[in-house]
Design a protein around this motif. Structure first.
Motif, mmCIF file in Angstrom:
data_model
loop_
_atom_site.group_PDB
_atom_site.id
_atom_site.type_symbol
_atom_site.label_atom_id
_atom_site.label_comp_id
_atom_site.label_asym_id
_atom_site.label_seq_id
_atom_site.Cartn_x
_atom_site.Cartn_y
_atom_site.Cartn_z
ATOM 1 N N ILE A 12 3.047 9.743 -9.716
ATOM 2 C CA ILE A 12 2.897 8.149 -9.971
ATOM 3 C C ILE A 12 1.726 7.188 -9.020
ATOM 4 C CG2 ILE A 12 4.566 7.142 -7.992
ATOM 5 C CD1 ILE A 12 5.343 5.692 -11.148
ATOM 6 N N ILE A 16 -0.712 6.098 -11.835
ATOM 7 C CA ILE A 16 -1.907 4.721 -11.170
ATOM 8 C C ILE A 16 -3.167 5.212 -11.222
ATOM 9 C CG2 ILE A 16 -2.427 3.005 -9.030
ATOM 10 C CD1 ILE A 16 0.307 2.528 -8.377
ATOM 11 N N MET A 21 -0.471 3.760 -15.183
ATOM 12 C CA MET A 21 0.250 3.150 -14.733
ATOM 13 C C MET A 21 -0.169 1.691 -13.944
ATOM 14 S SD MET A 21 3.852 4.334 -14.838
ATOM 15 C CE MET A 21 4.637 3.493 -12.990
ATOM 16 N N PHE A 35 -3.157 -0.582 -3.120
ATOM 17 C CA PHE A 35 -3.049 -1.692 -4.004
ATOM 18 C C PHE A 35 -1.758 -2.287 -3.568
ATOM 19 C CE2 PHE A 35 -2.118 2.428 -5.739
ATOM 20 C CZ PHE A 35 -0.833 3.405 -5.315
ATOM 21 N N MET A 36 -0.392 -2.744 -3.730
ATOM 22 C CA MET A 36 0.995 -3.771 -3.326
ATOM 23 C C MET A 36 1.847 -2.565 -3.324
ATOM 24 S SD MET A 36 -1.095 -6.220 -1.807
ATOM 25 C CE MET A 36 0.754 -6.799 -1.485
ATOM 26 N N ASP A 37 3.035 -2.417 -2.423
ATOM 27 C CA ASP A 37 4.067 -1.643 -2.818
ATOM 28 C C ASP A 37 4.846 -2.620 -3.911
ATOM 29 O OD1 ASP A 37 5.489 0.892 -1.245
ATOM 30 O OD2 ASP A 37 5.891 -0.184 -2.501
ATOM 31 N N ALA A 38 5.394 -1.872 -4.497
ATOM 32 C CA ALA A 38 6.117 -1.945 -5.565
ATOM 33 C C ALA A 38 7.539 -2.566 -5.125
ATOM 34 C CB ALA A 38 5.507 -1.165 -6.742
ATOM 35 N N PHE A 39 7.403 -2.102 -4.079
ATOM 36 C CA PHE A 39 9.685 -1.906 -3.618
ATOM 37 C C PHE A 39 9.062 -2.434 -2.050
ATOM 38 C CE2 PHE A 39 9.371 0.957 -6.652
ATOM 39 C CZ PHE A 39 10.738 0.247 -7.828
ATOM 40 N N LEU A 47 -1.079 -0.109 -0.042
ATOM 41 C CA LEU A 47 -1.067 1.037 0.294
ATOM 42 C C LEU A 47 -2.084 1.561 -0.181
ATOM 43 C CD1 LEU A 47 2.576 2.597 -2.299
ATOM 44 C CD2 LEU A 47 2.110 2.190 0.426
ATOM 45 N N PHE A 93 3.729 9.144 6.340
ATOM 46 C CA PHE A 93 5.145 10.301 5.701
ATOM 47 C C PHE A 93 4.839 12.036 5.456
ATOM 48 C CE2 PHE A 93 6.687 6.212 5.404
ATOM 49 C CZ PHE A 93 7.651 6.053 6.800
ATOM 50 N N GLY A 99 10.686 12.350 4.743
ATOM 51 C CA GLY A 99 11.083 10.582 4.125
ATOM 52 C C GLY A 99 10.387 10.537 3.071
ATOM 53 N N GLN A 100 9.325 11.409 3.408
ATOM 54 C CA GLN A 100 8.315 11.080 1.691
ATOM 55 C C GLN A 100 8.808 11.581 0.451
ATOM 56 O OE1 GLN A 100 5.144 13.804 1.911
ATOM 57 N NE2 GLN A 100 3.700 12.311 -0.016
ATOM 58 N N THR A 101 8.204 9.820 -1.047
ATOM 59 C CA THR A 101 9.137 10.137 -2.080
ATOM 60 C C THR A 101 8.028 10.461 -2.946
ATOM 61 O OG1 THR A 101 9.136 7.936 -2.154
ATOM 62 C CG2 THR A 101 11.125 9.337 -1.194
ATOM 63 N N HIS A 106 -0.646 9.274 1.210
ATOM 64 C CA HIS A 106 -0.858 7.350 1.263
ATOM 65 C C HIS A 106 -0.202 6.540 2.502
ATOM 66 C CE1 HIS A 106 3.024 8.220 -0.238
ATOM 67 N NE2 HIS A 106 3.520 7.090 0.475
ATOM 68 N N HIS A 121 12.279 1.939 4.891
ATOM 69 C CA HIS A 121 11.487 2.666 3.957
ATOM 70 C C HIS A 121 12.773 2.746 2.876
ATOM 71 C CE1 HIS A 121 8.616 5.330 2.878
ATOM 72 N NE2 HIS A 121 9.687 6.000 2.996
HETATM 73 P P1 AMP Z 1 6.112 7.336 0.473
HETATM 74 O O1 AMP Z 1 8.393 7.037 0.762
HETATM 75 O O2 AMP Z 1 6.223 7.620 2.000
HETATM 76 O O3 AMP Z 1 5.789 8.407 -0.185
HETATM 77 O O4 AMP Z 1 5.848 6.112 0.169
HETATM 78 C C1 AMP Z 1 6.050 6.091 -1.592
HETATM 79 C C2 AMP Z 1 5.789 4.126 -1.984
HETATM 80 O O5 AMP Z 1 5.742 3.929 -2.412
HETATM 81 C C3 AMP Z 1 7.387 3.533 -1.150
HETATM 82 O O6 AMP Z 1 7.063 2.550 -0.312
HETATM 83 C C4 AMP Z 1 7.657 3.185 -3.435
HETATM 84 O O7 AMP Z 1 7.987 1.811 -2.574
HETATM 85 C C5 AMP Z 1 6.126 3.193 -3.504
HETATM 86 N N1 AMP Z 1 6.348 3.058 -4.947
HETATM 87 C C6 AMP Z 1 6.679 3.920 -5.756
HETATM 88 N N2 AMP Z 1 6.426 3.903 -6.922
HETATM 89 C C7 AMP Z 1 5.934 2.140 -6.693
HETATM 90 C C8 AMP Z 1 4.421 2.342 -7.801
HETATM 91 N N3 AMP Z 1 4.607 2.589 -9.664
HETATM 92 N N4 AMP Z 1 3.417 1.100 -7.606
HETATM 93 C C9 AMP Z 1 3.470 0.984 -6.347
HETATM 94 N N5 AMP Z 1 3.800 1.271 -5.321
HETATM 95 C C10 AMP Z 1 4.997 1.945 -5.632
#
Ligand code: AMP
Length: 143
Positions: A12, A16, A21, A35-39, A47, A93, A99-101, A106, A121
């Motif tokens: 994702i 961006i 996106m 940019f701002m975290d969306a959640f 971030l 992370f 916990g990285q998603t 970042h 998180h």
């Molecule tokens: P991490 O789990 O450390 O990889 O963090 C990923 C972060 O990206 C999480 O805090 C999500 O809330 C954030 N995130 C996911 N999708 C988006 C998005 N489209 N725009 C901004 N932040 C996002």
């Protein structure tokens, strides 16, 4: 999943970075975007990313580390000035087990306000994009 692996150009944050996106952008130069975290876990959660593709800090080129963390510090200072939090958490992370998603390197900047709860998180609710744009503008002004 291993901490190492191929970089997925369809993650994702890569989308961006390519402008495919939307995001509430704070800052951009030829090496870094923020940019701002969306959640958001708290008001002002943002971030900071190196633009060069890497999955995590272990795979980020050493030459990009100083610039990345220098920019993180500038953002922490700007967040403090713009939003006046009582504290600021900086997290990062590496790997699914940690916990990285999103697998583009970042750094999280998470303001803390006395008495205000912080979600876990990746446990935040999706934020209104207009509200994020207002926060992004405040932080940008303070940079
Ligand atoms: P991490 O789990 O450390 O990889 O963090 C990923 C972060 O990206 C999480 O805090 C999500 O809330 C954030 N995130 C996911 N999708 C988006 C998005 N489209 N725009 C901004 N932040 C996002």
């Amino acid at each position: 999943m291993s901490i190492h692996g191929p970089y997925d150009p369809d993650n994702i944050f890569a989308k961006i970075l390519r402008g495919e996106m939307p995001c509430a952008k704070i800052y951009e130069d030829s090496h870094i975007i923020s940019f701002m975290d969306a959640f958001p876990q708290s008001k002002g959660h943002c971030l900071v990313l190196p633009k060069a593709p890497s999955r995590n800090l272990l795979e980020t080129a050493p030459k990009d580390i100083g610039r990345l963390f220098g920019t993180v510090q500038r953002h922490v200072i700007a967040v403090k000035k713009a939003l006046k939090p009582d504290g600021v958490i900086v997290t990062q992370f590496n790997g699914e087990a940690a916990g990285q998603t999103v697998f583009h390197t970042h750094v999280h900047i998470i303001p803390r306000f006395d008495g205000a709860a912080m979600s876990k998180h990746t446990g935040g609710q999706v934020a209104d994009i207009n509200a994020l744009e207002i926060l992004a503008a405040k932080i940008r002004t303070a940079l």
